[in-house]
Design a protein around this motif. Structure first.
Motif, short mmCIF file in Angstrom:
data_model
loop_
_atom_site.label_atom_id
_atom_site.label_comp_id
_atom_site.label_asym_id
_atom_site.label_seq_id
_atom_site.Cartn_x
_atom_site.Cartn_y
_atom_site.Cartn_z
N ASN A 168 0.84 -1.20 0.00
CA ASN A 168 0.00 0.00 0.00
C ASN A 168 0.87 1.24 0.00
OD1 ASN A 168 -2.64 -1.19 0.18
ND2 ASN A 168 -2.08 -1.81 2.25
N TRP A 169 0.35 2.28 -0.61
CA TRP A 169 1.04 3.56 -0.64
C TRP A 169 0.55 4.40 0.53
CZ3 TRP A 169 -0.72 8.59 -2.29
CH2 TRP A 169 0.32 9.51 -2.41
N ASP A 170 1.44 5.04 1.23
CA ASP A 170 1.14 5.77 2.46
C ASP A 170 0.78 7.23 2.17
OD1 ASP A 170 0.84 5.79 5.18
OD2 ASP A 170 2.97 5.64 5.63
N TYR A 171 -0.28 7.43 1.38
CA TYR A 171 -0.62 8.78 0.90
C TYR A 171 -1.02 9.74 2.01
CZ TYR A 171 -5.56 7.67 1.43
OH TYR A 171 -6.77 7.33 1.94
N ASP A 172 -1.51 9.23 3.11
CA ASP A 172 -1.98 10.14 4.16
C ASP A 172 -0.94 10.39 5.25
OD1 ASP A 172 -2.11 7.60 5.20
OD2 ASP A 172 -4.10 7.83 6.09
N ASN A 173 0.28 9.92 5.06
CA ASN A 173 1.33 10.14 6.05
C ASN A 173 2.36 11.13 5.47
OD1 ASN A 173 3.35 10.06 7.95
ND2 ASN A 173 3.20 7.85 8.27
N ILE A 174 2.11 12.40 5.67
CA ILE A 174 2.96 13.45 5.11
C ILE A 174 4.37 13.37 5.66
CG2 ILE A 174 3.27 15.97 4.91
CD1 ILE A 174 1.02 14.76 3.15
N ILE A 202 5.86 10.82 3.06
CA ILE A 202 5.92 11.19 1.63
C ILE A 202 6.30 12.65 1.40
CG2 ILE A 202 4.31 9.38 0.99
CD1 ILE A 202 2.20 11.65 0.57
N GLY A 203 6.20 13.48 2.41
CA GLY A 203 6.59 14.88 2.28
C GLY A 203 5.51 15.82 1.82
N ASP A 204 4.72 15.41 0.81
CA ASP A 204 3.67 16.27 0.28
C ASP A 204 2.73 15.42 -0.57
OD1 ASP A 204 2.28 18.63 -0.08
OD2 ASP A 204 3.64 19.45 -1.58
N TYR A 205 1.50 15.88 -0.68
CA TYR A 205 0.52 15.21 -1.55
C TYR A 205 -0.11 16.26 -2.45
CZ TYR A 205 -3.38 12.51 -3.22
OH TYR A 205 -4.27 11.86 -4.04
N PRO A 206 -0.18 16.08 -3.75
CA PRO A 206 0.27 14.89 -4.46
C PRO A 206 1.80 14.82 -4.50
CG PRO A 206 -0.45 16.52 -6.04
CD PRO A 206 -0.74 17.07 -4.67
N LYS A 241 9.09 13.70 -0.75
CA LYS A 241 10.31 12.93 -0.50
C LYS A 241 10.38 11.77 -1.50
CE LYS A 241 10.09 13.94 4.42
NZ LYS A 241 9.90 13.37 5.77
N PRO A 242 11.57 11.50 -2.03
CA PRO A 242 11.71 10.32 -2.90
C PRO A 242 11.60 9.05 -2.05
CG PRO A 242 13.66 11.76 -3.04
CD PRO A 242 12.79 12.27 -1.95
N THR A 243 10.53 8.32 -2.24
CA THR A 243 10.28 7.09 -1.48
C THR A 243 10.45 5.88 -2.40
OG1 THR A 243 7.92 7.33 -1.94
CG2 THR A 243 8.72 8.18 0.18
N ASN A 244 10.47 4.69 -1.83
CA ASN A 244 10.63 3.46 -2.62
C ASN A 244 9.47 3.24 -3.57
OD1 ASN A 244 12.99 2.92 -1.25
ND2 ASN A 244 12.05 1.48 0.15
N TYR A 245 8.29 3.67 -3.17
CA TYR A 245 7.08 3.47 -3.95
C TYR A 245 6.40 4.84 -4.04
CZ TYR A 245 2.29 1.56 -4.75
OH TYR A 245 1.05 1.26 -5.24
N LEU A 246 6.35 5.37 -5.25
CA LEU A 246 5.74 6.68 -5.44
C LEU A 246 4.24 6.55 -5.66
CD1 LEU A 246 8.29 8.51 -7.77
CD2 LEU A 246 8.05 8.70 -5.29
N GLU A 247 3.57 7.64 -5.46
CA GLU A 247 2.13 7.74 -5.70
C GLU A 247 1.74 7.01 -7.00
OE1 GLU A 247 -0.88 11.40 -6.81
OE2 GLU A 247 1.08 11.81 -5.99
N ASP A 248 0.60 6.34 -6.97
CA ASP A 248 0.10 5.64 -8.15
C ASP A 248 -0.30 6.63 -9.22
OD1 ASP A 248 0.43 3.05 -7.26
OD2 ASP A 248 -1.54 2.97 -6.34
N TYR A 249 0.63 6.96 -10.09
CA TYR A 249 0.31 7.92 -11.14
C TYR A 249 -0.32 7.20 -12.33
CZ TYR A 249 0.29 11.90 -14.11
OH TYR A 249 -0.14 12.92 -14.91
#
Length: 124
Positions: A7-13, A16-20, A60-68
């Protein structure tokens, strides 16, 4: 048998640093002749699909980026090597361009085609 989910951790800023986290790179055409929009969900293309993304300045550059993409995953080299250790459906890793603060980062589009019934033991 063990099964895993990713799962992608989209709600944990904090993670991930920022959304999107990513946007399509300005000026990049995702369409013909080799853009990722030309790839069908249940087949591998006869070309290497191109995809160029910008990582948001605060992201932040993470191992798994947002599902683009609408299917598959955007992953880095470390995650790619981890995934290759598991029993995976039919797959391909396509190198893509991800830019962050003027730097080109190494990422891949992990495109897989899965029939989940291949992986479920239905014998009683």
């Amino acid at each position: 048998m063990k099964y895993y989910t990713i799962n992608w951790d989209y709600d944990n800023i904090d993670v991930i640093g920022d959304y999107p986290q990513v946007t399509l790179r300005k000026g990049f055409n995702p369409g013909p002749p080799h853009g990722f929009w030309e790839v069908q969900h249940y087949e591998f293309p006869k070309f290497i699909p191109e995809l160029e993304l910008d990582l948001n300045q605060k992201a932040k550059p993470t191992n798994y980026l947002e599902d683009y993409t609408s299917f598959g995953m955007i992953i880095n080299e470390n995650f790619k090597e981890i995934l290759k250790q598991f029993n995976l459906p039919k797959y391909a890793f396509y190198p893509i361009k991800v830019y962050h603060k003027g730097e080109l980062l190494d990422y891949y589009w992990f495109h897989y085609i899965a029939d989940i019934w291949e992986y479920i033991n239905i014998e009683v």
